[in-house]
Design an enzyme around this catalytic site. Sequence first.
Site, mmCIF file in Angstrom:
data_model
loop_
_atom_site.group_PDB
_atom_site.id
_atom_site.type_symbol
_atom_site.label_atom_id
_atom_site.label_comp_id
_atom_site.label_asym_id
_atom_site.label_seq_id
_atom_site.Cartn_x
_atom_site.Cartn_y
_atom_site.Cartn_z
ATOM 1 N N GLY A 73 4.260 10.490 0.659
ATOM 2 C CA GLY A 73 3.205 10.071 -0.265
ATOM 3 C C GLY A 73 1.830 10.453 0.243
ATOM 4 C CD GLU A 125 9.368 2.877 3.546
ATOM 5 O OE1 GLU A 125 9.715 3.053 4.723
ATOM 6 O OE2 GLU A 125 8.428 3.489 3.024
ATOM 7 N NE ARG A 141 30.550 -7.491 -2.376
ATOM 8 C CZ ARG A 141 29.460 -7.920 -2.997
ATOM 9 N NH1 ARG A 141 28.602 -7.068 -3.496
ATOM 10 N NH2 ARG A 141 29.223 -9.198 -3.118
ATOM 11 C CB SER A 173 20.244 -3.937 1.066
ATOM 12 O OG SER A 173 21.389 -3.625 0.327
#
Lengths: 699, 699
Positions: free
Chosen positions: B188, B437, B530, B395
């Site tokens: 960026g 990230e 999971r 996440s």
Amino acid sequence: MDFSDELKPADPQGPDILRQERVSSGLDAAQLARHLLHRDGFLERQAKILSIIEKRPLFNKKNLLNLARPHRYHIALARSKELRRLSLQHGWSLQDFKMAEWLVGEVNPYSLHTVMFMTSIREQANEEQLKLWQPRVDSWEIIGCYSQTELGHGSNVRGVETQAIWNSETKDFTIHSPTLTAAKWWNGSLGRTANHAIIIAQLMLPENGKLVSYGPHQFVAQIRDMKTNKPLEGLVIGDINAKVGYAGMDNGYMLFKNFKIPHSALLSRHTGITLDGKYIKPKNQAIVYGSMTFVRAQIIMDCRMGLGRACTIAVRYLSIRRQFADRDGSSPEELAVLNYPSVQMRVLPLLATVYALHYTGESMFNLYWATRSSVDKGDFSRLAELHAASSGLKSCCTLLVADGNEVCRRALGGHGFAGASGMIPITTDHLDKPTVEGDSFMISQQTASYLIKRVESCVKSTEASVGEPVDHHIRAFLQGSGPRHYDIYNKDSDILDAFRYRFAYLAHKAYQGRVEQKQSWTSLMVSLHRLSQAWSECILIENFYNAMFGARPDPPIAEATHTVLKDVFRLFALSTIDKQGTEFVVSGALRPEQLADLTPTIQRIMKAVRPHAVPLMDAFSIPDYLLDSALGRYDGDVYRAMWQRSHLENPLNVEIFNPDFRSEEIIMGEGEETARKRLEAMANGTFGHEQRLAPRAKI
Amino acid sequence: MDFSDELKPADPQGPDILRQERVSSGLDAAQLARHLLHRDGFLERQAKILSIIEKRPLFNKKNLLNLARPHRYHIALARSKELRRLSLQHGWSLQDFKMAEWLVGEVNPYSLHTVMFMTSIREQANEEQLKLWQPRVDSWEIIGCYSQTELGHGSNVRGVETQAIWNSETKDFTIHSPTLTAAKWWNGSLGRTANHAIIIAQLMLPENGKLVSYGPHQFVAQIRDMKTNKPLEGLVIGDINAKVGYAGMDNGYMLFKNFKIPHSALLSRHTGITLDGKYIKPKNQAIVYGSMTFVRAQIIMDCRMGLGRACTIAVRYLSIRRQFADRDGSSPEELAVLNYPSVQMRVLPLLATVYALHYTGESMFNLYWATRSSVDKGDFSRLAELHAASSGLKSCCTLLVADGNEVCRRALGGHGFAGASGMIPITTDHLDKPTVEGDSFMISQQTASYLIKRVESCVKSTEASVGEPVDHHIRAFLQGSGPRHYDIYNKDSDILDAFRYRFAYLAHKAYQGRVEQKQSWTSLMVSLHRLSQAWSECILIENFYNAMFGARPDPPIAEATHTVLKDVFRLFALSTIDKQGTEFVVSGALRPEQLADLTPTIQRIMKAVRPHAVPLMDAFSIPDYLLDSALGRYDGDVYRAMWQRSHLENPLNVEIFNPDFRSEEIIMGEGEETARKRLEAMANGTFGHEQRLAPRAKI
């Protein structure tokens, strides 16, 4: 020329990888392609049309994502015109034309003319009207659109506010918008293009001094001047502004103020009014909305390619992309991303979904045309099933595609966010599908309603000979005693039976709630949607199962290919169960302990499917021109293509900018005043057409 | 003026509806807002900054979606400069500046300067380097970016190919790109703006005649000429082209050819090399990547507002939107869409998720700063937990937001596809979050790895006093005997215990697979992801539970509000269980029969929460200026706002088009030649800057 010209990507090279993937799988993709795409000479047609349009400058896609939305319309209109001219020049059929539209890959401003407008005229006009309109429609002398949805009413078509008031004295209709929410809205091709429209309005007949509504009817009328293309007196028409996708399409709005149209404007094949204002009832209400069923069936048939594009890109790129060495291995070489189970788990069930969508699309095609031909012979017996199945499958399949495309996009990692991925049109232009032509969470009620009626009928009568195809499975459920525990890991037919048992259980439960316990419809809505999904998933499983385990695949495929496809079937089935494990357990189709084996079994099947992933998607034969993806190229030369798009084709890189915050200058050397003026025009919407601003525009 | 000016929407009017919603709920939204947003004077800051920027023409958002992507960069750069000038003029703090960025609602070309560039200098530079760089960074005399990710390497930072070779004789480094895939990519602010960069490259030291890599290190260097803003000799830099979102940001690429930088360019607070080429090892490796943890924590903290925008729009519009009368009722009046359980089921659990994200965001803020302050005192004991929690939550939460935004968008029906919905920046600009990230399906391994280690430690030692906070729940699981069946419907603490039991079960299973059975890491990846999700969901539940049932809410809220929030907690918890029912059953946290009650219970709770939905979202105090949504306006005047945007603010409506396919003319009256030229320039990317084309550009 700069030093980047001398560099090549790090080894291994993408083209070598894909070549190796294809060789080591050994699966005959060309043969499988003929099996999948034999109908109507799809492959030959695709090759023929592709060779004509691919090289034409106007159809080059490289700069599309850098154009302002208004200019996307310019391009799309120009392409539509060119496609029509090519049609005439090459003597294309309508199917050829639609193939060209598909390859160009964007919804264009003439789309509604060739779909809803043509269909409505063909299906709803009486003979006299046909004689008048058909030639003008077929020659594209006029361009039509379909004007149904309003600002305040979408799914509830009966609620449209636009009125068509019969004037007994002048023997004509006045179309009128009583409110702002009555404005026609979202109507494709209406915003800037069409000069004619099918208008859906409440038919209002004066009876005993007041107006009585006979519900929404279809009218055909001219809406713009044929010379100036300006809206006719009494109309306000325009484009509704930018959207998530569909940049090239002019979805429009339209308001009516005492807009007069003749008696002959009411499409009168199945309904109408006499000249003295008496209403003529349609024989079968279902027929009036026949084009809606057709569009839903069409959406279902298109789903395989909708998700197929994304899966093709994902499978190819993820075979090439390397990331991390094996944590337990000794080699420092990085693994192909598609070899990680955490990636397979997201992508390979979707590959399997593409195949499931394919076989159900074919089956929907057959059901639709069989029903149509029965209806033409006066036999309406399969209409209810067609309507229920097309509603449920439209709901289920469009959600699978919309969600699946985004799962693929994310699986691509960072580069999935790039325009070069080719994923932007795939995701944005498919995100409307769960909504248009009946919201997927709304029309599923129609499916549930059908199934509740079927249970009711089966409960009343035990005679197996009466009824609809679905009754068989409902009866089997009703006659059984308590839960079955199907052996889904060892018997393929048990998989199908488990899906049948689960939907029959949910149908019976819905019947109990609604019919026996008289619960309110609204309170049941969550379970009704789940029921519709369960039946639709069962249809997907059934069609796939029949294609694999019924008659021999036709056209034939090699035994080795057939073996792989059977695994693809199992992968689709088990991963579908995995998403709704609770329902299978609660219904008694599976024992809770069986669920623990789902993930390991799915992983085992994925291991068997993985080596064939590339040719399995190759078989769908989606050309590079349509994919328009640096990541998903057939040849695998991913990184060079990425570099090309960024370093050589990016218009932003033509300018040098001034990064110093103390200066208002934006482009280096342009001066502050120039920058200020341009930015002002950009912010207020006048940029690019300063000279042409109409006095009305306050923008 | 046309006749549309006289029309108003059909009754009931949106503003009346929202007024009524707020009155009849009675919930004190202003008090709740102070409870939620008290930290650092958020509400006061928002009001202060909003009043300054809202009315400035440059910050008007109405035409953004109609601008070409290159021009989105022009606008974004101009806005960035203006924000910096306003900062100085009004004496804004960095937090004020970030508030302004947030309200403007787009990622701007200076963003990396104020985040990764500043942070790296502050955290990785030694005192001498700080003295040199800090003043130039703080004054924005230089504009910096952070150059890590490459075309061929993202998540695997250790795999970056860019080399920083130490030259023993000249005592400097040569930065070099050995391949095309070594090109820095996605960075960026690099594409067109920054004149300085933090460059991540493999530190290569010559040892015994060959180069040895010491892994990736951070270097700071000038990359563009301070006068011309052209890349320095030895660099090829540019913008990577259009993306899914982030239109205003110049994500860039950069290649190096023997680019020399001095010894002092290696940021040397924790590491470095001596002038005679000896490597200085960092004391604690975790510290070097401290800024990565900070960015992840920041992403988690931002999630509440990420989803909050979409939920605010959905809750307000769906309260106003009417569709269909009650099928069982006698009234012909249509119901508010939000009163349908099939809509509630999609939207209200997300409203509850916003609250869950809020309390976990606050808790992550506290954990981050507590850990930072410990680290500063030399205590690294909580670093592992912070790293594991921030990876897992990053996440889990980013997936909740990305998926949730799209669920809200679809729940809006057709108008959710319109730019006027305000959903386009919300969905597109958040779709990168699961990827950037640290990909959400990759970094979850780090969390799982931590948990497996914790189980291992708990198995080895039964001493409860040793270890990390999470050990307590793992021990409880290990010491228990077989499945518990928690009473989730009647005891709130049982909900929390069920989530703890389920993650401990999965952690123990992962430990068994990996440590006891020595299964390969790769084969376990699906269950590891999971596991990470299960622990993260448990943290979300735990923080929400503690906020509701721990100490009294602070700042205080009325008892009535507290009662509603407890239902919001239950709604979040039960709908989270609903999505993963299988895991709760397989682990033994729930009996299979309990699952059957989930949907009815959730529906019952939703009925209690529904009347407060509008004020519950009002409390997040997201201003209309940020929402930029006709559907989500605070005042509820939805349809007039839609009309305004379409009929009065759409630049496409300024032109009249020629729909006749026989003519190549596009704008009516412009002639075919003019149209052809414009279209050609559009297709090949030269449109708009015909005069400025650089000789290099083959576009």
